[in-house]
Motif scaffolding. Sequence first.
Motif, PDB file in Angstrom:
ATOM      1  N   ALA A 158       0.826  -1.196   0.000  1.00 51.86           N
ATOM      2  CA  ALA A 158       0.000   0.000   0.000  1.00 51.86           C
ATOM      3  C   ALA A 158       0.867   1.256   0.000  1.00 51.86           C
ATOM      4  O   ALA A 158       1.856   1.336   0.719  1.00 51.86           O
ATOM      5  N   LYS A 159       0.473   2.207  -0.804  1.00 57.43           N
ATOM      6  CA  LYS A 159       1.118   3.507  -0.844  1.00 57.43           C
ATOM      7  C   LYS A 159       0.817   4.220   0.476  1.00 57.43           C
ATOM      8  O   LYS A 159      -0.221   4.012   1.086  1.00 57.43           O
ATOM      9  N   ASP A 160       1.725   5.053   0.928  1.00 59.17           N
ATOM     10  CA  ASP A 160       1.567   5.722   2.210  1.00 59.17           C
ATOM     11  C   ASP A 160       0.247   6.502   2.272  1.00 59.17           C
ATOM     12  O   ASP A 160      -0.395   6.543   3.309  1.00 59.17           O
ATOM     13  N   ALA A 161      -0.179   7.083   1.137  1.00 57.38           N
ATOM     14  CA  ALA A 161      -1.435   7.837   1.122  1.00 57.38           C
ATOM     15  C   ALA A 161      -2.624   6.912   1.411  1.00 57.38           C
ATOM     16  O   ALA A 161      -3.579   7.306   2.085  1.00 57.38           O
ATOM     17  N   VAL A 162      -2.559   5.676   0.918  1.00 55.77           N
ATOM     18  CA  VAL A 162      -3.624   4.710   1.165  1.00 55.77           C
ATOM     19  C   VAL A 162      -3.638   4.323   2.640  1.00 55.77           C
ATOM     20  O   VAL A 162      -4.694   4.238   3.271  1.00 55.77           O
ATOM     21  N   GLY A 215       6.160   5.101 -12.974  1.00 56.82           N
ATOM     22  CA  GLY A 215       4.913   4.348 -13.094  1.00 56.82           C
ATOM     23  C   GLY A 215       5.070   2.925 -12.613  1.00 56.82           C
ATOM     24  O   GLY A 215       4.165   2.360 -11.990  1.00 56.82           O
ATOM     25  N   GLY A 216       6.237   2.327 -12.858  1.00 57.70           N
ATOM     26  CA  GLY A 216       6.498   0.972 -12.381  1.00 57.70           C
ATOM     27  C   GLY A 216       6.527   0.904 -10.866  1.00 57.70           C
ATOM     28  O   GLY A 216       5.996  -0.028 -10.268  1.00 57.70           O
ATOM     29  N   GLN A 217       7.135   1.913 -10.245  1.00 56.76           N
ATOM     30  CA  GLN A 217       7.197   1.939  -8.782  1.00 56.76           C
ATOM     31  C   GLN A 217       5.814   2.182  -8.193  1.00 56.76           C
ATOM     32  O   GLN A 217       5.437   1.574  -7.202  1.00 56.76           O
ATOM     33  N   ILE A 218       5.046   3.055  -8.818  1.00 54.56           N
ATOM     34  CA  ILE A 218       3.681   3.321  -8.345  1.00 54.56           C
ATOM     35  C   ILE A 218       2.847   2.044  -8.442  1.00 54.56           C
ATOM     36  O   ILE A 218       2.115   1.688  -7.516  1.00 54.56           O
ATOM     37  N   ALA A 219       2.967   1.329  -9.572  1.00 52.86           N
ATOM     38  CA  ALA A 219       2.227   0.072  -9.754  1.00 52.86           C
ATOM     39  C   ALA A 219       2.612  -0.928  -8.671  1.00 52.86           C
ATOM     40  O   ALA A 219       1.747  -1.618  -8.107  1.00 52.86           O
ATOM     41  N   LYS A 220       3.889  -0.999  -8.349  1.00 52.59           N
ATOM     42  CA  LYS A 220       4.341  -1.910  -7.287  1.00 52.59           C
ATOM     43  C   LYS A 220       3.790  -1.459  -5.934  1.00 52.59           C
ATOM     44  O   LYS A 220       3.267  -2.269  -5.171  1.00 52.59           O
ATOM     45  N   MET A 222       1.254  -5.313  -9.057  1.00 49.08           N
ATOM     46  CA  MET A 222       2.101  -6.402  -9.506  1.00 49.08           C
ATOM     47  C   MET A 222       1.773  -7.725  -8.807  1.00 49.08           C
ATOM     48  O   MET A 222       2.266  -8.771  -9.209  1.00 49.08           O
ATOM     49  N   ALA A 223       0.940  -7.685  -7.801  1.00 45.58           N
ATOM     50  CA  ALA A 223       0.510  -8.925  -7.155  1.00 45.58           C
ATOM     51  C   ALA A 223      -0.416  -9.719  -8.072  1.00 45.58           C
ATOM     52  O   ALA A 223      -0.508 -10.941  -7.945  1.00 45.58           O
ATOM     53  N   CYS A 224      -1.085  -9.033  -8.985  1.00 43.08           N
ATOM     54  CA  CYS A 224      -2.059  -9.696  -9.861  1.00 43.08           C
ATOM     55  C   CYS A 224      -1.734  -9.599 -11.349  1.00 43.08           C
ATOM     56  O   CYS A 224      -2.236 -10.395 -12.142  1.00 43.08           O
ATOM     57  N   HIS A 225      -0.934  -8.611 -11.753  1.00 45.24           N
ATOM     58  CA  HIS A 225      -0.604  -8.405 -13.165  1.00 45.24           C
ATOM     59  C   HIS A 225       0.877  -8.666 -13.387  1.00 45.24           C
ATOM     60  O   HIS A 225       1.711  -8.139 -12.651  1.00 45.24           O
ATOM     61  N   SER A 226       1.215  -9.450 -14.414  1.00 39.47           N
ATOM     62  CA  SER A 226       2.615  -9.725 -14.724  1.00 39.47           C
ATOM     63  C   SER A 226       3.094  -8.786 -15.828  1.00 39.47           C
ATOM     64  O   SER A 226       2.289  -8.161 -16.518  1.00 39.47           O
ATOM     65  N   THR A 227       4.401  -8.728 -15.984  1.00 38.22           N
ATOM     66  CA  THR A 227       4.996  -7.952 -17.074  1.00 38.22           C
ATOM     67  C   THR A 227       5.747  -8.869 -18.034  1.00 38.22           C
ATOM     68  O   THR A 227       6.353  -8.394 -18.984  1.00 38.22           O
ATOM     69  N   ASP A 228       5.691 -10.187 -17.780  1.00 37.50           N
ATOM     70  CA  ASP A 228       6.426 -11.136 -18.615  1.00 37.50           C
ATOM     71  C   ASP A 228       5.510 -12.030 -19.456  1.00 37.50           C
ATOM     72  O   ASP A 228       5.970 -12.960 -20.100  1.00 37.50           O
ATOM     73  N   ILE A 243       1.249   5.136 -14.459  1.00 38.01           N
ATOM     74  CA  ILE A 243       1.093   3.686 -14.644  1.00 38.01           C
ATOM     75  C   ILE A 243       0.803   3.366 -16.105  1.00 38.01           C
ATOM     76  O   ILE A 243       1.376   2.438 -16.669  1.00 38.01           O
ATOM     77  N   VAL A 244      -0.058   4.152 -16.744  1.00 40.48           N
ATOM     78  CA  VAL A 244      -0.366   3.946 -18.162  1.00 40.48           C
ATOM     79  C   VAL A 244       0.906   4.114 -19.012  1.00 40.48           C
ATOM     80  O   VAL A 244       1.173   3.300 -19.900  1.00 40.48           O
ATOM     81  N   GLU A 245       1.693   5.126 -18.712  1.00 37.31           N
ATOM     82  CA  GLU A 245       2.953   5.332 -19.440  1.00 37.31           C
ATOM     83  C   GLU A 245       3.886   4.144 -19.228  1.00 37.31           C
ATOM     84  O   GLU A 245       4.582   3.721 -20.162  1.00 37.31           O
ATOM     85  N   TYR A 246       3.889   3.589 -18.037  1.00 38.58           N
ATOM     86  CA  TYR A 246       4.708   2.405 -17.749  1.00 38.58           C
ATOM     87  C   TYR A 246       4.225   1.211 -18.569  1.00 38.58           C
ATOM     88  O   TYR A 246       5.029   0.494 -19.180  1.00 38.58           O
TER      89      TYR A 246
END
Length: 151
Positions: free
Chosen positions: A20-24, A60-65, A70-76, A143-146
């Motif tokens: 979770a992001k600190d804001a969440v 965007g990659g760090q935000i997604a993490k 990344m727990a549910c979506h892969s990049t490979d 995230i979209v740009e990532y």
Amino acid sequence: AFMKYTSMINTAGWPPEIYAKDAVIDYNKNLLEEKSGLPVKHAPVAGTATDGNESATPSGGQIAKDMGCMACHSTDGSVQIGPSWKSLYNTSVNLADGSSVTADDEYLKSSILKPNDQIVEGFQPGLMPSYEGVISEKDIDAIVEYIKTIN
């Protein structure tokens, strides 16, 4: 019927790790404080303003993490709880209702904010929560740009 339904659920990668992001965390902490009337403390996250270390704007990659994507979506290209992001951008996506849509900026943003409006064929509805009001427009754009860069 229950056994048949549960046998069709893709449980690869389940249960997901949640980052979770600190804001969440702050948002939920405030909700808990309001309900209980007691202050709730949490440890500061490294690299946040609360621990005195200023960090650069996250990618965007760090935000997604950080948001747990990344727990549910892969990049490979591997199948997990949600569709892979590999080579997703600007491709045709088959939906569970038999229609298809192009995975452009609008579709990706809509999928983050209203994930159950257009379920990808082969995936279960209701597994991804809506991030509406949880994530900023700037973070969604990042995230979209990532996702555009994942080939």
